[in-house]
Design a protein around this motif. Structure first.
Motif, PDB file in Angstrom:
ATOM      1  N   ASN A  76      30.515  40.696  37.792  1.00  0.00           N
ATOM      2  CA  ASN A  76      30.419  41.910  36.991  1.00  0.00           C
ATOM      3  C   ASN A  76      30.938  41.604  35.595  1.00  0.00           C
ATOM      4  N   LYS A  77      30.022  41.589  34.651  1.00  0.00           N
ATOM      5  CA  LYS A  77      30.394  41.317  33.264  1.00  0.00           C
ATOM      6  C   LYS A  77      30.529  42.632  32.523  1.00  0.00           C
ATOM      7  N   LEU A  82      29.225  40.706  23.914  1.00  0.00           N
ATOM      8  CA  LEU A  82      28.154  40.032  23.179  1.00  0.00           C
ATOM      9  C   LEU A  82      27.876  38.670  23.802  1.00  0.00           C
ATOM     10  N   PRO A  83      26.629  38.203  23.696  1.00  0.00           N
ATOM     11  CA  PRO A  83      26.340  36.864  24.212  1.00  0.00           C
ATOM     12  C   PRO A  83      27.003  35.819  23.320  1.00  0.00           C
TER      13      PRO A  83
END
Length: 193
Positions: A76-77, A82-83
């Motif tokens: 679970n991010k 942001l990438p």
């Protein structure tokens, strides 16, 4: 024939009434039962179609080869994270830092046109017409000259402006003359005095 006043004429009582037959009232229309049934059937079919494709995107039907692979645990991010910043692939910035640009600057003598321009605004038989054109040009703030030239059909008086170093200067003054109503000016190469 007598003149009749139709605007102020009063209607006559009891005389000839309209001879048109009163049309019978149309029969009351029945409710279109067949159309209602077809519409309900189509709407119901469309709803069933939408319901049947609703769950098709969540089907976990995978090929047999993929089923054998162990699945990675779902982490679970943070949805707002942001990438990671992508790696820079370009090298032109480093190439441009060490690059020198050479520009050839032409000499001022070579930049000047070899044949400057002039503008001829009229050619007249009589000197008075040429003087009149010269006066109209002078009222626009420009100076013109009159040159007498021998032609095959006699003497002509040419009204011209110039010389100019660039065509842009000639065009600018031609636009001034066009605003004043002098539209016959042409641009030529300077022939000398």
């Amino acid at each position: 024939m007598s003149n009749r006043d139709y605007a102020n004429r009063k209607p006559t009582k009891g005389k000839a009434k309209s001879t048109r037959r009163k049309s019978q009232a149309p029969a009351p229309r029945r409710f279109p039962l067949l159309l209602l049934l077809v519409t309900i059937g189509l709407v119901g079919g469309f709803c069933y179609f939408l319901w049947s494709i609703n769950d098709s995107s969540t089907d976990d039907t995978e090929p047999a080869a993929v089923v054998d692979k162990p699945k990675k645990p779902v982490v679970n991010k943070d949805p707002n994270a942001l990438p990671p910043k992508p790696k820079e692939q370009w090298t032109y910035q480093q190439e441009l830092e060490n690059k020198q640009v050479e520009v050839d600057i032409p000499d001022a003598e070579k930049a000047k046109p070899s044949r400057p321009y002039q503008m001829q605004c009229g050619s007249f038989r009589t000197l008075s017409q040429a003087e009149e054109m010269k006066a109209v040009i002078a009222f626009q703030g420009l100076s013109a000259s009159i040159k007498k030239v021998k032609g095959t059909t006699g003497d002509w008086h040419k009204v011209s402006l110039g010389p100019y170093d660039s065509k842009r200067q000639v065009e600018r003054e031609r636009h001034i003359l066009q605003k004043a109503g002098i539209n016959g000016c042409i641009i030529l190469f300077w022939e000398g005095a």
